[in-house]
Scaffold this active site. Structure first.
Site, short mmCIF file in Angstrom:
data_model
loop_
_atom_site.label_atom_id
_atom_site.label_comp_id
_atom_site.label_asym_id
_atom_site.label_seq_id
_atom_site.Cartn_x
_atom_site.Cartn_y
_atom_site.Cartn_z
N ASP A 319 1.04 -8.41 17.71
CA ASP A 319 2.35 -9.05 17.82
C ASP A 319 3.46 -8.02 17.96
O ASP A 319 3.43 -6.94 17.36
CB ASP A 319 2.58 -9.90 16.57
CG ASP A 319 3.91 -10.63 16.58
OD1 ASP A 319 4.11 -11.47 17.48
OD2 ASP A 319 4.75 -10.35 15.70
N GLU A 372 1.20 -8.05 22.89
CA GLU A 372 2.38 -8.83 23.25
C GLU A 372 3.50 -7.82 23.45
O GLU A 372 4.17 -7.42 22.51
CB GLU A 372 2.75 -9.84 22.15
CG GLU A 372 3.87 -10.76 22.60
CD GLU A 372 4.83 -11.16 21.47
OE1 GLU A 372 5.65 -12.04 21.71
OE2 GLU A 372 4.76 -10.57 20.39
#
Length: 646
Positions: A319, A372
């Protein structure tokens, strides 16, 4: 048990001198076997061994149910070797006992902290760690062995992203489904829909449910809201038995400031940077990991290893990578500290991500790591040896933003924005991309996917079918967030179940059926074998902006493994549209997003379509087809024409 021969004032330790040497060097990637709470038998007596890293503390003890939370009953002793590790063996402490560390730091600071390496936690809002002797017998040997034999990037990767707490809930009282209850439903649903993987938003323990799991305190524990660690293992096991891979969201970028968590752990900024210009994230109001510290880096890499090792996880989606790479991320001038060269790049974060990927791929070569990363940072999926970050895939955020922006426009204006669809192919093979339509696109007032689409109810559904078919025809792996597969009307709400009843409506059901068929189509060689290579794609015509039509070819590794795509981004049917082909013969339509069974208007191309020697778009032959309104037609070569004279 391994005993260290040089202990001072300690009866027992799981650490050897070699462990300590690795720990100090920042290369101990299996710390979950050493730090934390472990049930052991010492000199014929069962109990629990506790070990915690708190180098600046002046007193540490274990408190729990077994000593009435008295901070003086079970003091820990700091190791002699300047590792900063405190240890104690406490006899008769059993499985499932609650505990914390009582820590006195410099300047009179005192606090009770949860165990950073705890395998289980109390159910929030309670905050104690739990001594947990995890035992589970796996049944996925065949899956794990097959994983080692095949390159995952050569196989279809169609990901179903979901939030465990809101995928489905118990109908009677709205309570959470347990991991085991989900295991009785999710694998079968994924098989039916044809998804190859599930991606769970963070399952690790988190105090605030509204953080969706992205503000973690229990990095080594599946959230107890849904069951025990063994229960989550069972869910992974059942998915593997159904042939479904499991990807976890993993958050090494930041952690919350909750008192029982990692922040100010030993009375000093230990896991976080001391200077808030590096150590505090303005967007999420959370602490940023101090990646200059060896002990913090190996805490995170050990955590990644733990999920891959103990839980048989098949991939980690990392993330907020961009927030790690840039020192000025979400900061104004004067609010950040340049690196030693005066630049904005976070040098220790770069080296950490490289170390993480090298370590994971060294110990778990068949596991995927996915970034990401929302900027144009070069080499995210390039090998570390070539200066890259070493990820296997990167989310293609540019494709997502451009595509959704384009689709939200009324079709009459799309001719002026044709480049938003073609631009992604300029850089599509600069990285190994995954195309994400994730949870982030259906929250905070952005509207659900179906309600981003313009027009009346039929046109909204047609546009969404077109978006999905275009997405599957585009090179790259695929990811769709739960609810999107049946066009849920409402934005995602983490406190509520998906609106499964909407799936009984014909247009919703048609979209779900199309996505099921697209997943099946995706298994054909032309659709995935060269997903990350320019050899697997070529335009037929990318310049027909006036009619808002795109056409292209997807190719497999074998000659002849080809599929032709024709997409019409307006509601006007295009009859007698000439589509260039390079192989003469007969073609057949194998999928049409406007099919009546999907809720379309049934503008199909039935039977065999013959290619004639009419030159179009630089191709020597062409087909005459009907291009459906707000739809995609997929065709393949069926046979040669025996009457055609070459």
């Amino acid at each position: 048990m391994n005993m260290s021969g040089n202990l001072a004032n300690q009866e027992f330790s799981l650490f050897t001198d070699f462990d300590i040497a690795l720990f100090k060097a920042g290369k101990h990637y299996h710390l979950y076997n050493k730090l934390g709470a472990h049930r052991v038998n010492h000199q014929g007596r069962w109990g629990a061994y506790f070990a915690v890293w708190a180098p600046n503390a002046r007193y540490v003890s274990v408190v729990g149910n077994f000593n009435s939370w008295n901070s003086g009953d079970h003091p820990m002793q700091v190791r002699w070797d300047e590792s900063g590790i405190w240890e104690v063996f406490i006899p008769d402490v059993g499985h499932a006992e609650y505990f914390k560390y009582y820590i006195e730091g410099p300047n009179g600071y005192s606090v009770e902290k949860g165990d950073p390496y705890a395998f289980h936690w109390e159910t929030p809002p309670q905050t104690a760690s739990v001594v947990w002797d995890c035992k589970y017998s796996w049944n996925d040997t065949e899956w794990m062995q097959s994983r080692q034999r095949e390159n995952p990037l050569k196989k279809p990767i169609s990901v179903y992203e979901l939030h465990i707490g809101s995928w489905r809930k118990n109908g009677e009282d709205g309570s959470f489904l347990t991991y085991r209850e989900i295991a009785g439903q999710l694998p079968e649903y994924c098989v039916y829909m044809g998804f190859t993987h599930v991606e769970f938003m963070p399952v690790m323990e988190h105090p605030f449910f509204g953080s969706w799991g992205y503000q973690l305190t229990g990095y080594f524990a599946p959230s107890s809201r849904f069951g025990t660690p063994e229960d989550f293992m069972y869910l992974v096991d059942q998915l593997h038995l159904a042939g479904i891979g499991v990807i976890l969201d993993w958050v090494p970028s930041h952690f919350p400031v909750d008192e029982h968590g990692l922040g100010y752990f030993d009375g000093t900024p230990l896991y976080e940077y001391a200077d808030p210009r590096k150590g505090f994230h303005p967007d999420w109001k959370s602490n940023i990991f101090n990646l200059e510290r060896n002990e913090v880096r190996e805490f995170l890499i050990s955590n990644a290893f733990y999920w891959l090792d103990k839980f048989h996880i098949d991939g980690l989606r990392v993330d907020a990578v961009a927030s790690m790479l840039y020192l000025d991320y979400s900061r104004n001038e004067g609010e950040w500290i340049p690196n030693i060269y005066g630049g904005r790049e976070n040098l220790e974060a770069i080296s950490f991500l490289q170390e993480f990927n090298e370590a994971v791929h060294s110990f778990f070569p068949d596991v995927l790591t996915i970034a990401e990363e929302s900027t144009s940072w070069p080499g995210v999926t390039q090998p570390v040896q070539q200066g890259g970050l070493g990820f296997d895939m990167k989310w293609m955020m540019g494709w997502m933003h451009d595509s959704l922006n384009y689709f939200q426009k009324e079709p009459v204006y799309r001719r002026y924005h044709h480049g938003q669809l073609t631009f992604s192919l300029v850089y599509a093979f600069s990285e190994k991309f995954c195309l994400p339509l994730s949870h982030d696109e259906v929250v905070h007032g952005k509207a659900s996917l179906i309600n981003k689409m313009p027009g009346d109810a039929w046109q909204k559904a047609a546009n969404l079918r077109l978006l999905y078919a275009y997405m599957y025809g585009h090179p790259g792996a695929k990811l769709i967030f739960m609810g999107g597969e049946f066009a849920q009307a409402h934005e995602w709400q983490h406190d509520y179940s998906l609106d499964w009843h909407e799936n009984h409506q014909p247009l919703n059901r048609g979209i779900q059926l199309l996505l099921k068929d697209l997943n099946e189509l995706y298994k054909t060689p032309a659709m995935h074998q060269l997903d990350f290579s320019s050899d697997g794609f070529c335009w037929i015509d990318c310049c027909d902006a006036d009619r808002s039509i795109l056409s292209w070819i997807r190719k497999g590794e074998r000659a002849g493994d080809e599929l032709l795509f024709v997409a019409n981004f307006t509601p006007e049917v295009r009859h007698n549209y000439r589509l260039g082909v390079h192989v003469p013969g007969f073609y057949e339509e194998i999928l049409n997003s406007d099919n009546l069974k999907y809720g379309g208007s049934d503008v199909l191309n039935e039977g065999e379509l013959e290619a004639f020697p009419v030159s179009v778009s630089g191709f020597t032959h062409s087909l005459s087809i009907s291009v459906p309104p707000l739809g995609i037609s997929v065709l393949k070569f069926s046979r040669e024409n025996p009457d055609y004279i070459f």
